[in-house]
Write a protein that holds these residues in place. Structure first.
Motif, short mmCIF file in Angstrom:
data_model
loop_
_atom_site.label_atom_id
_atom_site.label_comp_id
_atom_site.label_asym_id
_atom_site.label_seq_id
_atom_site.Cartn_x
_atom_site.Cartn_y
_atom_site.Cartn_z
N ILE A 1 0.84 -1.20 0.00
CA ILE A 1 0.00 0.00 0.00
C ILE A 1 0.87 1.25 0.00
CG2 ILE A 1 -1.55 1.39 1.45
CD1 ILE A 1 -2.93 -1.26 2.24
N TRP A 2 1.92 1.22 0.81
CA TRP A 2 2.84 2.37 0.87
C TRP A 2 3.55 2.58 -0.46
CZ3 TRP A 2 8.26 2.52 0.48
CH2 TRP A 2 8.83 3.78 0.75
N ILE A 3 4.01 1.49 -1.09
CA ILE A 3 4.67 1.60 -2.40
C ILE A 3 3.69 2.16 -3.43
CG2 ILE A 3 5.69 0.30 -4.32
CD1 ILE A 3 6.82 -1.65 -2.25
N ASN A 4 2.46 1.65 -3.43
CA ASN A 4 1.46 2.13 -4.38
C ASN A 4 1.19 3.63 -4.18
OD1 ASN A 4 -0.91 1.81 -6.28
ND2 ASN A 4 -2.02 2.37 -4.42
N ASP A 5 1.01 4.05 -2.95
CA ASP A 5 0.73 5.47 -2.68
C ASP A 5 1.91 6.35 -3.09
OD1 ASP A 5 -1.71 4.76 -1.67
OD2 ASP A 5 -1.13 4.93 0.44
N THR A 6 3.13 5.89 -2.75
CA THR A 6 4.33 6.68 -3.06
C THR A 6 4.54 6.78 -4.56
OG1 THR A 6 5.36 5.95 -0.98
CG2 THR A 6 6.81 6.89 -2.67
N MET A 7 4.44 5.64 -5.26
CA MET A 7 4.65 5.65 -6.71
C MET A 7 3.55 6.42 -7.42
SD MET A 7 7.49 4.11 -7.33
CE MET A 7 8.07 4.91 -5.82
N ALA A 8 2.31 6.33 -6.92
CA ALA A 8 1.21 7.08 -7.53
C ALA A 8 1.47 8.58 -7.40
CB ALA A 8 -0.11 6.71 -6.85
N TYR A 9 1.99 9.01 -6.25
CA TYR A 9 2.31 10.42 -6.05
C TYR A 9 3.42 10.88 -7.00
CZ TYR A 9 4.02 14.69 -3.85
OH TYR A 9 4.43 15.97 -3.61
N ILE A 10 4.48 10.06 -7.12
CA ILE A 10 5.61 10.42 -7.97
C ILE A 10 5.21 10.46 -9.44
CG2 ILE A 10 7.88 9.67 -8.80
CD1 ILE A 10 8.39 8.56 -5.98
N VAL A 11 4.54 9.40 -9.90
CA VAL A 11 4.12 9.34 -11.30
C VAL A 11 3.12 10.46 -11.61
CG1 VAL A 11 2.92 7.96 -13.05
CG2 VAL A 11 4.54 6.86 -11.49
N ALA B 1 0.16 -7.87 -3.94
CA ALA B 1 0.48 -6.50 -4.36
C ALA B 1 -0.66 -5.92 -5.17
CB ALA B 1 1.78 -6.50 -5.16
N GLY B 2 -1.26 -6.73 -6.05
CA GLY B 2 -2.39 -6.26 -6.84
C GLY B 2 -3.58 -5.91 -5.98
N ILE B 3 -3.87 -6.74 -4.99
CA ILE B 3 -4.97 -6.48 -4.06
C ILE B 3 -4.73 -5.18 -3.30
CG2 ILE B 3 -6.05 -7.27 -1.92
CD1 ILE B 3 -5.69 -10.15 -3.02
N ALA B 4 -3.50 -5.03 -2.78
CA ALA B 4 -3.17 -3.83 -2.01
C ALA B 4 -3.29 -2.58 -2.87
CB ALA B 4 -1.76 -3.94 -1.44
N ALA B 5 -2.82 -2.65 -4.13
CA ALA B 5 -2.83 -1.48 -4.99
C ALA B 5 -4.24 -1.11 -5.44
CB ALA B 5 -1.94 -1.75 -6.21
N ILE B 6 -4.99 -2.10 -5.93
CA ILE B 6 -6.31 -1.81 -6.49
C ILE B 6 -7.31 -1.45 -5.39
CG2 ILE B 6 -8.28 -2.80 -7.72
CD1 ILE B 6 -6.22 -4.53 -9.26
N PHE B 7 -7.46 -2.34 -4.42
CA PHE B 7 -8.47 -2.10 -3.39
C PHE B 7 -8.01 -1.05 -2.39
CE2 PHE B 7 -9.49 -6.34 -5.03
CZ PHE B 7 -10.81 -6.11 -5.41
N GLY B 8 -6.69 -0.91 -2.22
CA GLY B 8 -6.19 0.16 -1.37
C GLY B 8 -6.53 1.52 -1.93
N GLY C 1 -5.67 11.34 11.19
CA GLY C 1 -6.12 10.36 12.17
C GLY C 1 -5.90 8.93 11.72
N PHE C 2 -6.52 8.01 12.46
CA PHE C 2 -6.36 6.59 12.17
C PHE C 2 -7.01 6.21 10.84
CE2 PHE C 2 -5.74 6.64 16.80
CZ PHE C 2 -4.58 5.87 16.88
N LEU C 3 -8.18 6.76 10.57
CA LEU C 3 -8.82 6.46 9.29
C LEU C 3 -7.97 6.97 8.12
CD1 LEU C 3 -12.64 7.13 9.81
CD2 LEU C 3 -11.49 4.94 9.53
N ASP C 4 -7.31 8.11 8.31
CA ASP C 4 -6.45 8.64 7.26
C ASP C 4 -5.27 7.70 7.00
OD1 ASP C 4 -7.88 11.08 6.94
OD2 ASP C 4 -6.99 11.81 8.79
N ARG C 5 -4.74 7.11 8.04
CA ARG C 5 -3.56 6.25 7.89
C ARG C 5 -3.91 4.86 7.39
NH1 ARG C 5 -0.20 8.60 6.24
NH2 ARG C 5 -1.84 10.13 5.95
N PHE C 6 -5.13 4.39 7.69
CA PHE C 6 -5.46 3.00 7.38
C PHE C 6 -6.65 2.86 6.43
CE2 PHE C 6 -3.29 2.96 11.48
CZ PHE C 6 -2.29 2.03 11.24
N ASP C 7 -7.02 3.95 5.75
CA ASP C 7 -8.17 3.87 4.85
C ASP C 7 -7.97 2.84 3.74
OD1 ASP C 7 -6.18 5.31 3.58
OD2 ASP C 7 -7.41 7.07 3.16
N SER C 8 -6.76 2.76 3.20
CA SER C 8 -6.48 1.78 2.14
C SER C 8 -6.56 0.35 2.67
CB SER C 8 -5.10 2.03 1.54
OG SER C 8 -5.02 3.31 0.93
N LEU C 9 -6.09 0.15 3.89
CA LEU C 9 -6.08 -1.18 4.48
C LEU C 9 -7.50 -1.68 4.76
CD1 LEU C 9 -4.10 -3.38 5.51
CD2 LEU C 9 -4.26 -2.32 7.77
#
Length: 294
Positions: free
Chosen positions: A170-180, A234-241, A269-277
């Motif tokens: 999830i962290w990799i997906n968020d970071t790469m999405a921001y960079i790209v 990784a696909g689950i984390a990226a798509i559903f995250g 908050g907690f929802l902000d940090r774990f919304d993807s999870l």
């Protein structure tokens, strides 16, 4: 500069607490996500009160009753792994859950000035949206011995591996999405919900998250996890995250707030940090049950 140091310090503390809770032992993993789940549920309540003022009128009985029910639901996922007085905590959780879910509506009828099935529905959605995902994550961790990690072995990797990988992907997906998105993002992706997200960034983040998992899994990770599991998780984390992030962004937009809470200075908050999870965990659990369990 002060904001930068505040964000960095809180992020380092957050990572240390998360890694300690996840890696130390079964019970620290449970305690970590038990607390996160209960506190995230309170943030969900806060958002609902801003979205629909009728929910602000719920009785204290309803508010704390649903919180206790949520805590009990998480407890049910521990099964027979922990005991209190020779009684399995999972069984204790089941009894508390049943009792509170049965008497909560009755108490609402008697104690609330304006009884509303709508408010009960909001609370039920909160249990499904916030509590169940953390319970499923705990279930994966505590039942790791029955998981096929590689093609030939059962239970050859630590139980915390899959939950930790979900967070990393999830962290990799968020970071790469921001960079790209920052480099080549042009097409808005759900602008009404999250104006800064772009289609290029979101797709690029998903592709790079799966590619990173595939490369690591192929060259170094197959002793811990079969390659197809690296790719699938990784696909689950990226798509559903990504979808989970959009859902929480929609809730915050409806509530008219930037963050769900202020538990982490500079990070929300907690929802902000774990919304993807919250959305990735249930689908990861389904994948584990159907494709990885012995």
């Amino acid at each position: 500069m002060k904001t930068f140091f505040t964000r960095t310090a809180s992020a380092l503390v957050f990572v240390a607490v998360m890694l300690g809770g996840i890696l130390w032992a079964d019970y620290t993993f449970f305690l970590l996500f038990f607390l996160i789940g209960c506190l995230a549920l309170q943030e969900y309540f806060k958002l609902l009160r801003l979205i629909d003022t009728d929910y602000a009128a719920i009785s204290s009985w309803h508010k704390w009753g649903i919180t206790i029910a949520g805590a009990a639901i998480i407890l049910t996922f521990t099964g027979k792994n922990f005991e209190i007085g020779h009684i399995a905590t999972g069984l204790i959780g089941w009894w508390i859950t049943v009792i509170f879910l049965l008497i909560l509506p009755l108490g609402d009828v008697l104690l609330s000035k304006d009884f509303s099935l709508k408010n009960i529905g909001y609370s039920a959605i909160g249990l499904l949206y916030v509590i169940i995902p953390f319970g499923l994550l705990i279930h994966i961790r505590l039942n790791a011995i029955n998981i096929h990690y590689t093609a030939n072995d059962v239970g050859t990797a630590p139980g915390w591996l899959i939950p930790l990988l979900l967070l990393i992907f999830i962290w990799i997906n968020d970071t790469m999405a921001y960079i790209v998105g920052s480099l080549i993002g042009r097409t808005p992706f759900f602008p009404a919900i999250s104006p800064k997200k772009t289609m290029e960034g979101s797709v690029g983040g998903m592709i790079l998250a799966v590619a990173t998992a595939g490369i690591y899994g192929y060259f170094w990770g197959q002793q811990y996890l079969a390659l197809q599991h690296w790719l699938a998780l990784a696909g689950i984390a990226a798509i559903f995250g990504t979808i989970g992030d959009l859902i929480e962004s929609k809730l915050k937009r409806m509530a008219g707030v930037k963050d769900s809470g202020r538990i982490m200075p500079g990070h929300g908050g907690f929802l902000d940090r774990f919304d993807s999870l919250l959305l990735a965990a249930p689908f990861a659990w389904i994948y584990v049950q159907f494709f990885m369990m012995a």
